[in-house]
Design a protein around this motif. Sequence first.
Motif, PDB file in Angstrom:
ATOM      1  N   GLU A  96       0.163  -0.766  -0.089  1.00 50.75           N
ATOM      2  CA  GLU A  96       0.153   0.249  -0.016  1.00 50.75           C
ATOM      3  C   GLU A  96       0.821   0.711  -0.006  1.00 50.75           C
ATOM      4  OE1 GLU A  96      -2.964   1.539   0.249  1.00 50.75           O
ATOM      5  OE2 GLU A  96      -3.456  -0.433  -1.178  1.00 50.75           O
ATOM      6  N   GLY A  97       2.180   0.715  -0.318  1.00 50.01           N
ATOM      7  CA  GLY A  97       3.367   2.070  -0.197  1.00 50.01           C
ATOM      8  C   GLY A  97       3.479   3.031   1.379  1.00 50.01           C
ATOM      9  N   VAL A  98       3.228   2.162   2.562  1.00 52.62           N
ATOM     10  CA  VAL A  98       3.786   2.694   3.327  1.00 52.62           C
ATOM     11  C   VAL A  98       5.415   2.216   3.744  1.00 52.62           C
ATOM     12  CG1 VAL A  98       3.775   2.578   5.899  1.00 52.62           C
ATOM     13  CG2 VAL A  98       1.708   2.252   4.260  1.00 52.62           C
ATOM     14  N   VAL A 139      -0.409 -17.023   6.002  1.00 54.90           N
ATOM     15  CA  VAL A 139       0.031 -16.011   7.421  1.00 54.90           C
ATOM     16  C   VAL A 139       0.159 -14.731   5.573  1.00 54.90           C
ATOM     17  CG1 VAL A 139       2.315 -14.779   8.523  1.00 54.90           C
ATOM     18  CG2 VAL A 139       1.044 -16.973   8.692  1.00 54.90           C
ATOM     19  N   ALA A 140       0.203 -15.287   4.474  1.00 55.64           N
ATOM     20  CA  ALA A 140      -0.209 -13.883   3.308  1.00 55.64           C
ATOM     21  C   ALA A 140      -0.680 -12.775   3.934  1.00 55.64           C
ATOM     22  CB  ALA A 140      -0.925 -14.773   1.515  1.00 55.64           C
ATOM     23  N   GLY A 141      -0.042 -12.102   3.702  1.00 54.26           N
ATOM     24  CA  GLY A 141      -0.790 -10.610   3.655  1.00 54.26           C
ATOM     25  C   GLY A 141       0.942 -10.233   4.808  1.00 54.26           C
ATOM     26  N   ILE A 142       0.493 -10.996   6.140  1.00 54.05           N
ATOM     27  CA  ILE A 142       1.745 -10.600   6.852  1.00 54.05           C
ATOM     28  C   ILE A 142       3.533 -10.495   6.456  1.00 54.05           C
ATOM     29  CG2 ILE A 142       2.581 -10.776   9.186  1.00 54.05           C
ATOM     30  CD1 ILE A 142      -0.754 -11.661  10.025  1.00 54.05           C
ATOM     31  N   GLY A 143       3.328 -11.777   6.047  1.00 53.14           N
ATOM     32  CA  GLY A 143       4.704 -11.999   5.636  1.00 53.14           C
ATOM     33  C   GLY A 143       4.496 -12.180   4.224  1.00 53.14           C
ATOM     34  N   VAL A 144       5.696 -12.737   3.122  1.00 49.63           N
ATOM     35  CA  VAL A 144       5.281 -13.426   1.904  1.00 49.63           C
ATOM     36  C   VAL A 144       5.385 -15.110   1.632  1.00 49.63           C
ATOM     37  CG1 VAL A 144       6.641 -13.528   0.142  1.00 49.63           C
ATOM     38  CG2 VAL A 144       7.307 -12.002   1.369  1.00 49.63           C
ATOM     39  N   PRO A 145       4.325 -15.628   1.646  1.00 50.91           N
ATOM     40  CA  PRO A 145       3.961 -16.595   1.749  1.00 50.91           C
ATOM     41  C   PRO A 145       5.079 -17.211   1.142  1.00 50.91           C
ATOM     42  CG  PRO A 145       2.014 -15.576   0.333  1.00 50.91           C
ATOM     43  CD  PRO A 145       2.898 -14.573   0.919  1.00 50.91           C
ATOM     44  N   LYS A 181      -7.284  -6.034   1.230  1.00 45.49           N
ATOM     45  CA  LYS A 181      -6.961  -6.909  -0.013  1.00 45.49           C
ATOM     46  C   LYS A 181      -7.338  -7.776  -0.420  1.00 45.49           C
ATOM     47  CE  LYS A 181      -3.234  -3.856  -1.178  1.00 45.49           C
ATOM     48  NZ  LYS A 181      -3.710  -3.051  -1.733  1.00 45.49           N
ATOM     49  N   GLU A 182      -8.749  -7.432  -0.910  1.00 50.56           N
ATOM     50  CA  GLU A 182      -9.233  -9.722  -1.792  1.00 50.56           C
ATOM     51  C   GLU A 182      -7.346 -10.168  -2.670  1.00 50.56           C
ATOM     52  OE1 GLU A 182     -12.749  -8.869  -3.332  1.00 50.56           O
ATOM     53  OE2 GLU A 182     -13.536  -7.867  -1.821  1.00 50.56           O
ATOM     54  N   ASP A 183      -7.370  -9.659  -3.150  1.00 51.08           N
ATOM     55  CA  ASP A 183      -6.214 -10.391  -4.069  1.00 51.08           C
ATOM     56  C   ASP A 183      -4.882 -10.469  -3.498  1.00 51.08           C
ATOM     57  OD1 ASP A 183      -7.902 -11.332  -5.964  1.00 51.08           O
ATOM     58  OD2 ASP A 183      -7.925 -10.072  -7.456  1.00 51.08           O
ATOM     59  N   ILE A 184      -4.661 -10.592  -2.299  1.00 54.11           N
ATOM     60  CA  ILE A 184      -3.656 -10.189  -1.815  1.00 54.11           C
ATOM     61  C   ILE A 184      -2.465 -11.008  -2.341  1.00 54.11           C
ATOM     62  CG2 ILE A 184      -3.704 -11.576   0.469  1.00 54.11           C
ATOM     63  CD1 ILE A 184      -1.523  -8.432   0.618  1.00 54.11           C
TER      64      ILE A 184
END
Length: 233
Positions: A16-18, A164-170, A222-225
């Motif tokens: 998201e650009g953070v 853990v997708a979204g928190i880290g890189v699956p 996000k739906e398509d994370i």
Amino acid sequence: MTSSIYQKSTMVALLEGVYDGTITKEELSQKGDFGLGTFQALDGEMLAVDGDFYHLREGEAVKVHSKDILPFAVMTYFKGRTEINLDKVLTQKELEQQLEANMSSQNVFYAIKVEGAFQQVKTRTVAKQNKPYPPMTKVAESQPVFELENVKGTMVGFFTPAYVAGIGVPGYHFHFIDEYKTAGGHVLDVTVEHVKISLEEKTSLELDLDNTQRFRNADLDKEDIQKEIEEVE
């Protein structure tokens, strides 16, 4: 704890650009001696191995300054409990199959070090961004890519469970640095030749969220994370 991983912020926040840094290298070095991440304003990649921190930018590597700041990082103390010696050419997919054959479960985390001779390593180093920061999917469209051939060096990375997708890189996330500590980046593709793999299971995750207003206001639902992560990885 040797079985613990420390993580600053989340992958979905980067998407998201953070990109504003919230932890210094000096502070991060208290969380582990092995890891990866990125720098303020998405200015390249970070790799830490054996307690030494490197800034990978435009395909080159330099030592990190103690006051350099990072918005995202994954760190641990690495002992390498399992060792595997491979004396054959393997593609990235074949390498991952070897790794999985030595994992007790894909529902826990692993810290992974691969060192030795590589036939080829394809890397990228994200370029520094200006505000207002674009989402990472836009940055990835123009990221510089570098290819190294017949090189010796070290890959530092982690296996993260799919849930853990979204928190880290699956799946697998690796950064590479050559033996002279002068070149490297985020690994896009690799072919190994003669390497030693060190593998260590991790069963605890310390998640340190970004406590800034930008993070608090970001749309992280996000739906398509999975798709977005694949685009930037």
